[in-house]
Enzyme design. Structure first.
Site, PDB file in Angstrom:
ATOM      1  N   ALA A 157       4.348  -0.027  11.357  1.00 35.68           N
ATOM      2  CA  ALA A 157       5.259  -1.066  10.842  1.00 35.68           C
ATOM      3  C   ALA A 157       6.140  -1.689  11.918  1.00 35.68           C
ATOM      4  O   ALA A 157       6.928  -2.592  11.609  1.00 35.68           O
ATOM      5  CB  ALA A 157       6.123  -0.568   9.683  1.00 35.68           C
ATOM      6  N   ALA A 158       6.014  -1.262  13.186  1.00 34.14           N
ATOM      7  CA  ALA A 158       6.801  -1.917  14.244  1.00 34.14           C
ATOM      8  C   ALA A 158       6.387  -3.395  14.350  1.00 34.14           C
ATOM      9  O   ALA A 158       7.231  -4.286  14.507  1.00 34.14           O
ATOM     10  CB  ALA A 158       6.610  -1.193  15.575  1.00 34.14           C
ATOM     11  N   GLY A 159       5.083  -3.638  14.251  1.00 31.65           N
ATOM     12  CA  GLY A 159       4.603  -5.019  14.293  1.00 31.65           C
ATOM     13  C   GLY A 159       5.065  -5.810  13.075  1.00 31.65           C
ATOM     14  O   GLY A 159       5.371  -7.005  13.166  1.00 31.65           O
ATOM     15  N   ASP A 160       5.116  -5.148  11.918  1.00 30.09           N
ATOM     16  CA  ASP A 160       5.605  -5.832  10.714  1.00 30.09           C
ATOM     17  C   ASP A 160       7.084  -6.206  10.871  1.00 30.09           C
ATOM     18  O   ASP A 160       7.506  -7.293  10.465  1.00 30.09           O
ATOM     19  CB  ASP A 160       5.431  -4.929   9.489  1.00 30.09           C
ATOM     20  CG  ASP A 160       3.963  -4.628   9.216  1.00 30.09           C
ATOM     21  OD1 ASP A 160       3.123  -5.517   9.448  1.00 30.09           O
ATOM     22  OD2 ASP A 160       3.665  -3.497   8.785  1.00 30.09           O
TER      23      ASP A 160
ATOM     24  N   ASP B  52       6.786   6.789  15.990  1.00 31.40           N
ATOM     25  CA  ASP B  52       5.713   6.318  15.095  1.00 31.40           C
ATOM     26  C   ASP B  52       5.746   4.784  15.125  1.00 31.40           C
ATOM     27  O   ASP B  52       6.737   4.179  14.701  1.00 31.40           O
ATOM     28  CB  ASP B  52       5.958   6.851  13.672  1.00 31.40           C
ATOM     29  CG  ASP B  52       4.919   6.371  12.672  1.00 31.40           C
ATOM     30  OD1 ASP B  52       3.968   5.673  13.067  1.00 31.40           O
ATOM     31  OD2 ASP B  52       5.077   6.697  11.472  1.00 31.40           O
TER      32      ASP B  52
ATOM     33  N   THR C 208       2.118 -10.307  20.418  1.00 29.83           N
ATOM     34  CA  THR C 208       2.875  -9.064  20.599  1.00 29.83           C
ATOM     35  C   THR C 208       2.065  -8.132  21.496  1.00 29.83           C
ATOM     36  O   THR C 208       0.845  -8.024  21.368  1.00 29.83           O
ATOM     37  CB  THR C 208       3.198  -8.398  19.249  1.00 29.83           C
ATOM     38  OG1 THR C 208       1.982  -8.084  18.565  1.00 29.83           O
ATOM     39  CG2 THR C 208       4.044  -9.301  18.379  1.00 29.83           C
ATOM     40  N   LEU C 209       2.781  -7.460  22.413  1.00 32.75           N
ATOM     41  CA  LEU C 209       2.121  -6.672  23.455  1.00 32.75           C
ATOM     42  C   LEU C 209       2.641  -5.239  23.488  1.00 32.75           C
ATOM     43  O   LEU C 209       2.634  -4.596  24.542  1.00 32.75           O
ATOM     44  CB  LEU C 209       2.347  -7.349  24.822  1.00 32.75           C
ATOM     45  CG  LEU C 209       1.798  -8.789  24.934  1.00 32.75           C
ATOM     46  CD1 LEU C 209       2.369  -9.488  26.164  1.00 32.75           C
ATOM     47  CD2 LEU C 209       0.279  -8.767  24.982  1.00 32.75           C
TER      48      LEU C 209
ATOM     49  N   ASN D  84       5.892  -4.317   3.836  1.00 31.48           N
ATOM     50  CA  ASN D  84       6.712  -3.926   4.989  1.00 31.48           C
ATOM     51  C   ASN D  84       7.483  -5.131   5.534  1.00 31.48           C
ATOM     52  O   ASN D  84       8.672  -5.042   5.869  1.00 31.48           O
ATOM     53  CB  ASN D  84       5.842  -3.365   6.117  1.00 31.48           C
ATOM     54  CG  ASN D  84       5.184  -2.035   5.768  1.00 31.48           C
ATOM     55  OD1 ASN D  84       5.548  -1.394   4.786  1.00 31.48           O
ATOM     56  ND2 ASN D  84       4.206  -1.627   6.569  1.00 31.48           N
TER      57      ASN D  84
ATOM     58  N   ASN E 183       0.847  -1.203   0.000  1.00 36.15           N
ATOM     59  CA  ASN E 183       0.000   0.000   0.000  1.00 36.15           C
ATOM     60  C   ASN E 183       0.873   1.240   0.000  1.00 36.15           C
ATOM     61  O   ASN E 183       1.921   1.254   0.644  1.00 36.15           O
ATOM     62  CB  ASN E 183      -0.853   0.092   1.281  1.00 36.15           C
ATOM     63  CG  ASN E 183      -1.776  -1.088   1.467  1.00 36.15           C
ATOM     64  OD1 ASN E 183      -2.310  -1.617   0.508  1.00 36.15           O
ATOM     65  ND2 ASN E 183      -1.951  -1.509   2.712  1.00 36.15           N
TER      66      ASN E 183
ATOM     67  N   GLY F 285       2.119  -1.099   3.573  1.00 38.94           N
ATOM     68  CA  GLY F 285       1.398  -2.349   3.340  1.00 38.94           C
ATOM     69  C   GLY F 285       2.036  -3.435   4.178  1.00 38.94           C
ATOM     70  O   GLY F 285       3.263  -3.596   4.157  1.00 38.94           O
ATOM     71  N   LYS F 286       1.212  -4.164   4.906  1.00 43.22           N
ATOM     72  CA  LYS F 286       1.796  -5.137   5.846  1.00 43.22           C
ATOM     73  C   LYS F 286       2.710  -6.144   5.147  1.00 43.22           C
ATOM     74  O   LYS F 286       3.792  -6.467   5.641  1.00 43.22           O
ATOM     75  CB  LYS F 286       0.685  -5.878   6.595  1.00 43.22           C
ATOM     76  CG  LYS F 286      -0.071  -4.965   7.544  1.00 43.22           C
ATOM     77  CD  LYS F 286      -1.089  -5.698   8.377  1.00 43.22           C
ATOM     78  CE  LYS F 286      -2.091  -4.715   8.966  1.00 43.22           C
ATOM     79  NZ  LYS F 286      -1.496  -3.576   9.670  1.00 43.22           N
TER      80      LYS F 286
ATOM     81  N   ASN G 195      -1.405  -9.471  17.598  1.00 45.64           N
ATOM     82  CA  ASN G 195      -1.200  -8.565  18.718  1.00 45.64           C
ATOM     83  C   ASN G 195      -2.348  -8.808  19.709  1.00 45.64           C
ATOM     84  O   ASN G 195      -3.225  -9.642  19.483  1.00 45.64           O
ATOM     85  CB  ASN G 195      -1.071  -7.098  18.267  1.00 45.64           C
ATOM     86  CG  ASN G 195      -2.351  -6.549  17.662  1.00 45.64           C
ATOM     87  OD1 ASN G 195      -3.449  -7.035  17.922  1.00 45.64           O
ATOM     88  ND2 ASN G 195      -2.221  -5.513  16.846  1.00 45.64           N
TER      89      ASN G 195
HETATM   90  O1  RIB Z   1       1.260  -2.415   9.540  1.00 49.34           O
HETATM   91  C1  RIB Z   1       1.326  -1.120   9.005  1.00 49.34           C
HETATM   92  C2  RIB Z   1       0.733  -1.099   7.625  1.00 49.34           C
HETATM   93  O2  RIB Z   1      -0.656  -1.392   7.721  1.00 49.34           O
HETATM   94  C3  RIB Z   1       0.795   0.230   6.916  1.00 49.34           C
HETATM   95  O3  RIB Z   1       2.003   0.403   6.208  1.00 49.34           O
HETATM   96  C4  RIB Z   1      -0.457   0.236   6.070  1.00 49.34           C
HETATM   97  O4  RIB Z   1      -0.223   0.236   4.704  1.00 49.34           O
HETATM   98  C5  RIB Z   1      -1.265  -0.976   6.514  1.00 49.34           C
HETATM   99  O5  RIB Z   1      -1.154  -2.032   5.637  1.00 49.34           O
END
Ligand code: RIB
Length: 301
Positions: A247-250, A244, A218-219, A44, A12, A40-41, A183
């Site tokens: 994308a930390a979870g990704d 920010d 994830t917590l 990312n 995305n 985009g997950k 999460n």
């Molecule tokens: O996990 C973050 C992502 O979720 C963002 O980059 C957004 O595009 C959505 O997919």
């Protein structure tokens, strides 16, 4: 089996606006200047795994538009193989509208566009899927395509169940998955009940209700909980001031995929993944914030 990691998922273009607070229903909020950032997950996670040293392929769909050009180029610049990233003529690239609050927390709306044009038939005979040692999946493409990828995979299948379907995960998907990484909010949605994130027994009970032997919850700033069969391990996260969290979870899930591909245990993977996730939250945006292993050490000292 190779040490290849294949991500089948979404790309995305993120339209990101910093806000003093997230708007509530019917409210208009004035924010700062917007930024257009590759996200985009799926993409990312592919970029994050490549920056951490993984050999990564991405399977997905983009539109024949300027956003698609940006999304492909971000993946390729990170060293991700894009042989199975195809353009579709009749849909725009996926976009995500993201507000980022002062604590680095976010709210996201995704318009999937071309991502929903990745069909099960597109995945049928892909070497990228059948020959990978790890296939990493999320839920921003059609569910039947995610199921097709999980069925075709011969290596380990890791599922990021995001966004979590309100009616739970289909059993036919769970039956093909080796590791699920929700999460705390997704876990509650999938377990279909309230889950107290401060109560480890409650988290473990909810995770076990998914009937998957390996679950990593994830917590956020509290770290992660690894449920590996009978073993339960709490993994604390480094203390940071988030800029920010997008994308930390990704980044966490990508680090888990890299560890699993390297033959490490889930506990070993989570110990490094909490650091990768924390380092990601120290920088703005999705893909530009994803760190190399060296950057993780620098950012967290
Ligand atoms: O996990 C973050 C992502 O979720 C963002 O980059 C957004 O595009 C959505 O997919």
């Amino acid at each position: 089996m190779s040490d290849q990691i294949t991500v089948v998922g979404s790309a995305n273009l993120d339209i990101v606006v910093p806000v003093p607070q997230h708007p509530s229903r019917g409210e208009t909020v004035l924010g700062g200047d917007h930024a257009r950032i590759p996200g985009g997950k799926g993409a990312n996670q592919a970029v994050a795994a490549a920056r951490l040293g993984g050999a990564v392929s991405f399977v997905g769909r983009i539109g024949a538009d300027a956003a698609g050009v940006e999304l492909r180029s971000s993946l390729m610049n990170a060293g991700v193989s894009c042989a199975e990233l195809k353009e579709v003529a009749d849909a725009p690239s996926g976009i995500a509208l993201i507000t980022v609050g002062p604590d680095g927390d976010n709210a996201i709306v995704v318009s999937p566009g071309a991502n929903f044009h990745l069909r099960p038939a597109d995945i049928e005979n892909l070497d990228a899927v059948t020959k990978a040692s790890v296939v990493l999946l999320q839920l921003e493409i059609p569910m039947d395509s995610t199921i097709a990828a999980a069925r075709r995979a011969k290596g380990k299948v890791i599922l990021d169940p995001a966004p979590a379907p309100a009616d739970g995960l289909p059993r036919e998907l769970l039956d093909e998955v080796d590791v699920v990484i929700p999460n705390e909010t997704e876990l509650a949605t999938l377990a279909r009940r309230h889950v107290d994130p401060d109560n480890q027994d409650d988290l473990v009970d909810a995770a076990r209700s998914l009937a998957i032997p390996q679950v990593v919850v994830t917590l956020g700033s509290r770290g992660a909980l690894v449920i590996d069969g009978a073993e339960v391990t709490a993994v604390p996260a480094p203390v940071i001031e988030a800029v920010d969290t997008t994308a930390a979870g990704d980044a966490f899930r990508a680090a888990m995929a890299v560890s699993v591909a390297a033959g490490q245990t889930l506990e070993q993977g989570a110990a490094s993944a909490v650091r990768v996730g924390a380092a990601t939250a120290l920088r703005f945006g999705a893909q530009p914030s994803l760190p190399t292993a060296t950057e993780v050490d620098h950012l967290l000292t």
